[in-house]
Design an enzyme around this catalytic site. Structure first.
Site, PDB file in Angstrom:
ATOM      1  N   TYR C  50      12.888 -26.307 -27.707  1.00 53.27           N
ATOM      2  CA  TYR C  50      13.293 -25.332 -26.765  1.00 53.27           C
ATOM      3  C   TYR C  50      13.606 -25.749 -25.217  1.00 53.27           C
ATOM      4  CZ  TYR C  50      12.194 -22.667 -30.963  1.00 53.27           C
ATOM      5  OH  TYR C  50      12.078 -22.161 -32.292  1.00 53.27           O
ATOM      6  N   GLU C  51      14.663 -25.085 -25.014  1.00 51.39           N
ATOM      7  CA  GLU C  51      15.042 -25.441 -23.481  1.00 51.39           C
ATOM      8  C   GLU C  51      13.865 -25.139 -22.361  1.00 51.39           C
ATOM      9  OE1 GLU C  51      18.802 -24.008 -22.087  1.00 51.39           O
ATOM     10  OE2 GLU C  51      18.231 -22.111 -22.175  1.00 51.39           O
ATOM     11  N   SER C  52      13.077 -24.081 -22.820  1.00 50.35           N
ATOM     12  CA  SER C  52      11.787 -23.775 -21.986  1.00 50.35           C
ATOM     13  C   SER C  52      10.967 -24.596 -21.777  1.00 50.35           C
ATOM     14  CB  SER C  52      11.434 -22.335 -22.557  1.00 50.35           C
ATOM     15  OG  SER C  52      11.224 -22.605 -24.250  1.00 50.35           O
TER      16      SER C  52
END
Lengths: 305, 255, 255, 305
Positions: C50-52
């Site tokens: 996830y880009e988080s």
């Protein structure tokens, strides 16, 4: 002199009209307590920087504090649009809002360059995109090595002030974060002044028991504000969950100018401080948001005497 | 008043130079002891930064290297070296750094790379820069801690590892380096500083009982003398007590 | 055999495209469910990114955003976003990324920035790139998940947010992008792919009961048809059971 | 297929003659177990990369495995010189050693560029130094922004193989580090193949209880070797201390070619594996090196169900 102050004092001292401000935190650790106090104090002409403006900047723009927005993703995460910002961009309501747009990686690179005093940061992005045609700060550099490759670069971003919400720090401002780390470290090191807002202040010995978790040193921290649940309706890992109904509610009410004003009246202007906000929110909501326990297993740093 | 060694004098002088600093970038040995002396004699808030990635160390024993595990346990923050070099050093958070060198020249340039004329066939291969080159460029103030000697204080270094004022203050200024360059050289016989205009090294203050000639004998070029040549106060009884009883009881670095 | 929704078909098709992948870069909603379906139907080692800043999430509930705290607890690794973008995405560790968009054009270019002709006075201001631009450039393969519609499938996007093949495969190749570009567009009626030479989008396989004309009606230019037009197998009973009983029992994304 | 193998297998499979190898770790976490096995297997023509070659590369150079050294600080930390490397550089004994020299920050920047597939990494260093005159890989780039500043750059470093010593990982190679973090993360992501050597393998649940501590994901790890005390005479935070007498002893004996050979015979060639090495070292030494306990205080990640 102690750095510990109230949110009112911290905003008064460090967030004057016209500053460039970054309240960072990706999805979690978004300091609504600070944003609301800035609205209450009637700040104007701020340049607001954030990868994801989120509800926080939507509310601040609705309240008219911003002159300009520097960002990379304008959505209400998992919900939809940020209507107040869209009204400002599309129709100039309450007044026109200048925008300066990047990609996520571009914003991160800008904070890194700002924190490391670099004139630019290189990244593999922007090629073929229309963004550089609309943001003259996106440039290119040719590599001096064999392949002579051309690579995108972004300029440093050095906010005048960064506000970072965190689970805990010590009395000096040495701050530990866990869970999503976002770009808070880079934003804080890049900023001229840093306000840290924490769920709790802990003894120095707690911080020193796990130095690898300390991302912000007291050196760069100018003010410490203790504000439990200060990131509501966003979340703090291990302290509370995101309040999704609250996000959905803003998503609905913010479609309409009148209802947006009413929301701000109800939750910001008629609430003098965060303690009152939490009382209004009610213990039932706070309980609903508290997660169960999932403790990290300790590691041994060893006594070397 | 007890007698004291040259090292003890150097430690005391270095500690006094740290009086107003918020952070010091340090190595082990004399610089480390000087910082801890400064902390105990008027600058309790001085924070130590090690290039190994440690901020705010509270070592339980005298560290034997900048990567000693005793520097980690109980520190405020321990981070990847990339963060330390990018955000602390290059970010402008280092007030004072202390450096030594095998050679130092007339303009405070340092050599820790080779002795000899030919880089590819050195007479002596020294350790090299480590972080010294970027420390010299980025730390606000640089203190050199080096014993006098004509082989050390040379008119021109065999290899310029870490920039002082290069060919003079104007050249460093032209390069737009963030740091101000060398501030003082703390030797075993005197404190040297740098002419505010030319950036040339000069004799600033003698240790008690040392003559100008003795200092000149340890410097390989005609050394300038500052207009107001001072004398350095010897270590106080309290400074000596702290060094001897608390900081280096085994005398590893005071000898 | 139970009936199924278009979304369930899209999830099943996307999951099948993930069969050989080692890592997938995902958002919430259909991509997330597709990945979890792939994990349960033949690619148990597929790791979600996830880009988080999360690698190897093991969420205890259906995440409502890519920053949901349930993605953090029990994950393998959670890191600064800088590390994720620099070392995972740009470093070449992302096999497949799934993206949606408000507009997609003939060459797989995506628009998620504005609707309208004037960037400064848009008819509709959309979210913007987020990480999509660099994902499109760096992820090895790109899957688009987008429902057909003439306002979505436009000959030319109003704003090119994330590069597909630009004006054709040759242009992307010339730019030397690390990723191979878009591989397929998974719609509610058919799977589209891209001509191996020109990079132009084409109809690759129809869903059961859908005609070529129905697909063309949802595309704003004359759509190429692949030489060997296929038909996509409907979701199997097992695929539907997993989606309905395990992955999205509340039907948040299957509707 | 499991990634867990013996050191002998890992070196055989991943470290052939001629590769570019980085065994990283700053002062601590230096994998002597790997270096000694590489010597025993008679590797030749390696290009050895490390900020601080330390005793490990001194021994490997003495044994003749290296063709080239890429480094930034050639010292025996806290002790003095690395005599074997000096002999190779100054006198070509046992054979000439090519060197490629950087600063610490330059080496770190090279690993970052390598890990992030960047054509170069910019840093404020090298100005005024003689190093660029002797290393043509140090170049300059002009900023495309207003000030047009010229900044130093270094090229990416992508070792064929990186060997990283760590306290613990799971069976898949998800690796956690604490204490000094050095540049291991960057070196590992930059490398083509990664061998992780750990003090212990722990259950997945231990790793997942504290995901912020996982610096290397299984994705980039090709082999896992379990080798307790594998970093001796360097240290592993919380597991053992640095063996300073051992460092001093090498510092003395390595001054002489003959004694250096004897040392290698005694501690490397006549020792088939690490287990035998530890037996030879003796339980008394191992006990002396074990530190007391200093546990990190746990943090709550929260159950979000």
């Amino acid at each position: 002199m102690s750095k510990i102050m109230t949110m009112r004092e911290a905003v008064q001292e460090f967030v004057p009209d016209g500053v460039t401000l970054a309240i960072e935190g990706f999805t979690g650790l978004i300091c609504f307590a600070a944003g609301h106090e800035i609205i209450r104090q009637g700040r104007r002409d701020l340049t607001l920087c954030r990868l994801t403006p989120d509800l926080l900047y939507d509310q601040m723009v609705a309240a008219g504090v911003a002159r300009k927005l520097v960002f990379s993703y304008l959505g209400n995460p998992g919900v939809g649009s940020l209507y107040a910002i869209r009204r400002a961009v599309e129709k100039g309501i309450p007044h026109p809002l200048e925008i300066e747009e990047y990609t996520h990686f571009g914003m991160i690179g800008r904070y890194i360059a700002g924190a490391a005093r670099l004139p630019f940061f290189p990244l593999r992005s922007h090629s073929g995109s229309d963004l550089p045609a609309h943001n003259s700060r996106l440039k290119w550099v040719q590599s001096p090595y064999e392949d002579g490759e051309t690579i995108a670069v972004v300029p440093p971003l050095n906010p005048d002030v960064a506000i970072i919400h965190a689970p805990r720090c010590d009395q000096h401002g040495n701050t530990q974060l866990w869970g999503l780390l976002g770009m808070q470290k880079e934003a804080a090191f890049a900023a001229g002044k840093v306000i840290v807002v924490v769920e709790e202040i802990v003894d120095d010995s707690v911080i020193r028991s796990d130095p690898n978790r300390t991302l912000l040193p007291d050196l760069i921290v100018d003010a410490v504000v203790v504000e439990p649940f200060g990131a509501h309706p966003s979340y703090v890992q291990g302290y509370y969950d995101r309040d999704n109904p609250f996000y959905l509610d803003w998503g609905e009410r913010s479609r309409d100018v009148e209802q947006t004003s009413q929301w701000l009246d109800e939750w910001v202007y008629s609430v003098p401080d965060r303690a009152t906000y939490l009382k209004k929110l009610g213990e039932e909501t706070l309980s609903r948001l508290r997660p169960g326990e999932a403790l990290s297993q300790p590691v041994n740093y060893g006594q070397y005497t | 008043m007890s007698k004291y060694t040259a090292s003890e004098m150097m430690i005391a002088v270095a500690a006094r130079h740290l009086a107003g600093a918020r952070t010091a970038f340090v190595g082990v040995g004399i610089p480390n002891i000087a910082c801890n002396l400064a902390i105990r004699t008027g600058n309790p808030a001085l924070a130590l930064i090690y290039e190994s990635g440690v901020y705010g160390a509270q070592p339980a024993r005298l560290p034997l290297s900048i990567g000693d595990p005793t520097l980690v346990t109980g520190a405020v923050s321990v981070m990847p070296m990339a963060d330390l070099f990018m955000y602390y050093l290059q970010g402008g958070l280092v007030d004072v750094a202390m450096l030594g060198a095998a050679q130092i020249d007339r303009f405070g340039n340092l050599n820790s790379t080779i002795i000899g004329a030919d880089y590819n066939h050195p007479k002596t291969r020294l350790p090299g820069s480590g972080g010294a080159c970027e420390i010299s460029i980025n730390a606000r103030r640089i203190l050199n801690i080096t014993r006098l000697g004509a082989r050390t204080f040379v008119e021109k270094v065999d290899f310029l590892t870490s920039p002082g004022f290069l060919a003079g203050r104007a050249e460093r200024d032209r390069m737009g380096m963030p740091g101000e360059g060398p501030e003082a050289v703390i030797t075993d016989k005197a404190v040297l500083d740098f002419d505010p205009h030319s950036g040339e090294m000069r004799l600033a203050a003698l240790y008690p009982g040392v003559s100008v000639e003795e200092v000149q004998a340890g410097v390989g070029w005609p050394l300038l003398v500052a207009p107001a040549l001072g004398e350095v106060e010897p270590p106080t009884a309290e400074e000596l007590r702290i060094m001897r009883d608390e900081l280096d009881p085994a005398g590893l670095y005071r000898g």
